[in-house]
Write an enzyme that holds these catalytic residues in place. Structure first.
Site, mmCIF file in Angstrom:
data_model
loop_
_atom_site.group_PDB
_atom_site.id
_atom_site.type_symbol
_atom_site.label_atom_id
_atom_site.label_comp_id
_atom_site.label_asym_id
_atom_site.label_seq_id
_atom_site.Cartn_x
_atom_site.Cartn_y
_atom_site.Cartn_z
ATOM 1 N N ASP A 1 0.847 -1.201 0.000
ATOM 2 C CA ASP A 1 0.000 0.000 0.000
ATOM 3 C C ASP A 1 0.880 1.247 0.000
ATOM 4 O O ASP A 1 2.063 1.193 0.348
ATOM 5 C CB ASP A 1 -0.936 0.016 1.221
ATOM 6 C CG ASP A 1 -0.200 0.035 2.552
ATOM 7 O OD1 ASP A 1 0.816 -0.684 2.681
ATOM 8 O OD2 ASP A 1 -0.622 0.773 3.462
ATOM 9 N N GLU B 1 0.193 -1.109 5.901
ATOM 10 C CA GLU B 1 1.264 -0.582 6.774
ATOM 11 C C GLU B 1 1.121 0.919 6.980
ATOM 12 O O GLU B 1 1.362 1.440 8.069
ATOM 13 C CB GLU B 1 2.641 -0.894 6.165
ATOM 14 C CG GLU B 1 3.812 -0.676 7.127
ATOM 15 C CD GLU B 1 4.323 0.753 7.197
ATOM 16 O OE1 GLU B 1 5.009 1.086 8.184
ATOM 17 O OE2 GLU B 1 4.025 1.563 6.293
HETATM 18 ZN ZN LIG Z 1 6.786 2.021 4.031
#
Ligand SMILES: [Zn+2]
Length: 381
Positions: free
Chosen positions: A89, A150
């Site tokens: 992401d 994340e």
């Molecule tokens: Zn990163």
């Protein structure tokens, strides 16, 4: 030492790696957009299968699917696996590519998510390919997790990361390095708190004495919150957002603040959490409610982490790299693995700059050496 062989293998493949990076950057993957994340995870699964991995897509109804892959799972040696952590992401919203597509400008390759961290995925693919084509077997099984969330604090991947780390010999985190290519051996822990104040509304002209101003109470709390900082030991506090009131002629019944906290030790994490939850209203009739906590524990320097870095530095020398180390105030999934006592080394991604910024880029020249480094770590650690 196979370092020079791996580097020789990587050197002519710079253009291939760049073309692969263009492919990954040219598919947008904002952390909260499942309709973009899931097809990307599926594409990655195909790529890692083609490299000979045993690949699983992990269904995630609360966000994008995650990817898990195993390599060298049939290694003869009965050793715990190396855990490799990456995320696909990015912080960039859908549509960013229209203004800022992938582009190469001299020594740099630009694009949203290039540096943080699609180039890291390219390094991993190149490392695995190089090992395979040179007939080199990694020392231990390789457990790869490439997660989808994340950048928003890993709400759905944290438990997966922690469970995987518990079984691992060590964790290698493919976040970008510090300036100069320095590896990250310590990271601050990250916390977030919300302070909600409740007062009592009243007409500001007719009977203000019947009201209790939540804004005034919040203003009294803010110096107390800021006083919790201790920059000498790395604890910083940022009251980053405040809100309150409705209109000028009403005594405000509500106010709130959101606070970002960074700490370098678990002791400080506990001190800060206790202090926030002990905040009490100073104005009669007002109340204070605190929610939140330290959501990424600090990645502290440990003997095991130090040893992992020292061995990595030795391996780097076989490639002609003089690797340094440093710490950062930013958090990553390495915070979770380190907090479990698992030796963790972070910053193994691509040198470059501009994480979360519009000039995000990698330094093309470093592609072969960083891929060779990662391959050597998989081979020898
Ligand atoms: Zn990163």
């Amino acid at each position: 030492m196979h370092g020079p062989n791996l580097l020789n293998w990587m050197n002519p493949r710079r253009a291939t790696m760049l073309a692969d990076l263009a492919t990954l950057v040219s598919a947008e993957t904002p952390s909260r957009d499942k309709t973009l994340l899931d097809p990307f995870a599926t594409m990655l699964a195909g790529r890692f299968q083609a490299l000979g991995g045993k690949v699983d897509l992990i269904d995630n109804s609360a966000g994008g699917n995650h990817l898990e892959a195993w390599f060298a799972a049939d290694a003869q040696l009965d050793l715990p696996p190396a855990l490799i952590l990456a995320h696909f992401d990015t912080v960039w919203p859908r549509g960013t590519l229209a203004d800022r597509p992938f582009r190469i400008d001299g020594p740099r390759a630009y694009g949203p998510g290039s540096y943080d961290m699609k180039a890291s995925i390219i390094l991993l693919e190149a490392a695995l390919t190089g090992l395979r084509e040179l007939g080199l077997t990694p020392r231990r099984p390789i457990h790869v997790l490439i997660t989808s969330d994340e950048e928003i604090g890993s709400p759905t991947s944290r438990s997966l990361i922690e469970a995987s780390a518990r079984d691992a010999a060590h964790a290698l985190v493919l976040e970008p390095p510090l300036p100069g290519g320095l590896l990250k051996t310590a990271r601050k822990g990250v916390g977030g708190f919300t302070i909600e104040i409740e007062g009592k509304a009243a007409h500001a002209g007719i009977e203000p004495e019947k009201g209790v101003s939540a804004i005034n109470e919040l203003v009294l709390q803010i110096p107390r919150i800021n006083a919790l900082a201790n920059p000498a030991v790395g604890t910083t506090i940022n009251v980053g957002l405040i809100e309150g009131g409705t209109t000028p002629n009403v005594v405000p019944a509500r106010a709130m603040a959101r606070v970002d906290v960074r700490v370098t030790t678990m002791d400080e994490a506990r001190r800060i959490e206790d202090a926030f939850h002990e905040l009490q209203a100073l104005t009669p009739g007002a109340s204070v409610q605190v929610t939140g906590g330290i959501n990424r524990p600090p990645m502290e320097r440990t003997p095991a982490g130090r040893d992992l870095f020292e061995r990595t530095r030795q391996i780097g020398r076989s490639l002609g790299l003089e690797l340094g180390e440093g710490s950062t105030g930013g958090g990553s999934d390495g915070n979770f693995t380190a907090a479990l006592g698992v030796a963790t080394l972070d910053g193994l991604g691509m040198p470059g700059a501009g994480a979360h910024a519009i000039d995000e880029h990698i330094l093309i020249e470093s592609l072969p050496e960083r891929a060779a480094l990662l391959a050597c770590l998989l081979l020898e650690l």
